[in-house]
Design a protein around this motif. Structure first.
Motif, PDB file in Angstrom:
ATOM      1  N   ASN A 158     -36.216   9.265 -39.913  1.00 41.56           N
ATOM      2  CA  ASN A 158     -35.821  10.664 -39.739  1.00 41.56           C
ATOM      3  C   ASN A 158     -36.087  11.481 -40.999  1.00 41.56           C
ATOM      4  OD1 ASN A 158     -34.963  10.096 -37.154  1.00 41.56           O
ATOM      5  ND2 ASN A 158     -32.802   9.935 -37.705  1.00 41.56           N
ATOM      6  N   THR A 159     -35.721  10.927 -42.162  1.00 40.65           N
ATOM      7  CA  THR A 159     -35.903  11.656 -43.418  1.00 40.65           C
ATOM      8  C   THR A 159     -37.377  11.767 -43.778  1.00 40.65           C
ATOM      9  OG1 THR A 159     -33.768  10.792 -44.160  1.00 40.65           O
ATOM     10  CG2 THR A 159     -35.184  11.783 -45.834  1.00 40.65           C
TER      11      THR A 159
ATOM     12  N   ALA B 240     -28.298  13.745 -37.512  1.00 41.22           N
ATOM     13  CA  ALA B 240     -28.541  13.127 -36.223  1.00 41.22           C
ATOM     14  C   ALA B 240     -27.994  11.701 -36.255  1.00 41.22           C
ATOM     15  CB  ALA B 240     -30.036  13.103 -35.926  1.00 41.22           C
TER      16      ALA B 240
ATOM     17  N   TYR C  98     -26.910  12.755 -44.499  1.00 42.38           N
ATOM     18  CA  TYR C  98     -26.961  11.346 -44.125  1.00 42.38           C
ATOM     19  C   TYR C  98     -26.166  10.486 -45.107  1.00 42.38           C
ATOM     20  CZ  TYR C  98     -30.590  12.038 -40.595  1.00 42.38           C
ATOM     21  OH  TYR C  98     -31.297  12.419 -39.482  1.00 42.38           O
TER      22      TYR C  98
ATOM     23  N   ARG D   2     -33.877   3.911 -38.994  1.00 38.85           N
ATOM     24  CA  ARG D   2     -33.815   5.241 -38.394  1.00 38.85           C
ATOM     25  C   ARG D   2     -33.492   6.299 -39.444  1.00 38.85           C
ATOM     26  NH1 ARG D   2     -30.598   5.769 -32.906  1.00 38.85           N
ATOM     27  NH2 ARG D   2     -31.553   7.827 -33.145  1.00 38.85           N
TER      28      ARG D   2
ATOM     29  N   ALA E 124     -27.890   8.097 -36.476  1.00 38.94           N
ATOM     30  CA  ALA E 124     -28.834   7.101 -36.995  1.00 38.94           C
ATOM     31  C   ALA E 124     -28.031   5.950 -37.574  1.00 38.94           C
ATOM     32  CB  ALA E 124     -29.724   7.713 -38.065  1.00 38.94           C
TER      33      ALA E 124
ATOM     34  N   VAL F  33     -38.904  14.604 -41.744  1.00 39.79           N
ATOM     35  CA  VAL F  33     -38.496  15.910 -42.267  1.00 39.79           C
ATOM     36  C   VAL F  33     -39.313  16.278 -43.496  1.00 39.79           C
ATOM     37  CG1 VAL F  33     -36.610  17.155 -43.401  1.00 39.79           C
ATOM     38  CG2 VAL F  33     -36.160  15.837 -41.331  1.00 39.79           C
TER      39      VAL F  33
ATOM     40  N   ALA G   2     -30.913  17.097 -45.688  1.00 38.61           N
ATOM     41  CA  ALA G   2     -30.881  15.909 -44.832  1.00 38.61           C
ATOM     42  C   ALA G   2     -30.376  14.694 -45.601  1.00 38.61           C
ATOM     43  CB  ALA G   2     -32.282  15.641 -44.270  1.00 38.61           C
TER      44      ALA G   2
END
Length: 208
Positions: free
Chosen positions: A115-116, A104, A30, A111, A106, A119, A26
């Motif tokens: 998100n991270t 995703a 990102y 965000r 972001a 996860v 991830a």
């Protein structure tokens, strides 16, 4: 905790952290999608996420290991079997498709961070892994809680540094990490280390 045991934990953690898992994948995806602006929130999310998972693991684990020699042995045996299972899975994994997951959408740093963090912190496998892995480096006969927190802080610092390096070099590392040869090496290294830790746990005896 002896210096030798702590250094053994550092070495084992370093090898395990190098192997890309869901969190690192991830971070890389990102970072490649959003550039340098994403690095700070991503690294902060990994540090806080690992800290959360470790606290959840240790709140019950320290009390359990301190309770009796019986429960200490039970936890080490369960952890050893779990590590053997995970090691066998990695050794049998072979080469998987080398595509990094698409990130995703972001657009804000918040965000990216959220998100991270989710996860990292809400991965049940991570919590179970901490419960299985940390006790293998506890010195029997000494107070458990300080040793667990020393190992936890060490792991969080190393995980944060690892995430930073992967984020900074994500662009250059993408092609290498996606290659079948690299994936085979990661699987073999991780599987061998986890299997060795599992055997160590099952064969080790608790001192009186």
């Amino acid at each position: 905790m002896s210096l030798e045991l702590w250094l053994a934990f550092v070495a084992a953690s370093a090898v395990l952290l190098i192997i890309p898992g869901p969190t690192i994948l991830a971070v890389m995806s990102y970072s490649m999608a959003h550039g340098r602006r994403a690095n700070l929130p991503l690294v902060a999310a990994v540090a806080l996420g690992d800290s959360t998972a470790l606290v959840v693991s240790l709140l019950g684990l320290g009390t359990l290991l301190s309770a009796s020699a019986f429960w200490f042995t039970v936890v080490k045996c369960i952890g050893g079997l779990y590590l053997l299972f995970m090691g066998a899975r990695l050794l049998r994994a072979g080469v998987s498709a080398g595509e990094l997951p698409a990130p995703a959408v972001a657009t804000s740093r918040w965000r990216l961070f959220a998100n991270t963090y989710l996860v990292t912190a809400l991965n049940p496998k991570g919590i179970v892994f901490f419960v299985a892995f940390l006790p293998q480096f506890i010195r029997p006969g000494a107070e458990v809680a300080p040793q667990l927190w020393t190992l936890a802080i060490t792991f969080v610092v190393m995980a944060t540094l690892n995430a930073t390096l992967y984020a900074v070099f994500a662009g250059a590392a993408r092609g290498f990490l996606a290659s079948p040869r690299a994936q085979r090496g990661f699987n073999l290294a991780g599987g061998s280390l986890m299997s060795a830790a599992g055997l160590w746990a099952l064969l080790a005896r608790r001192s009186a």
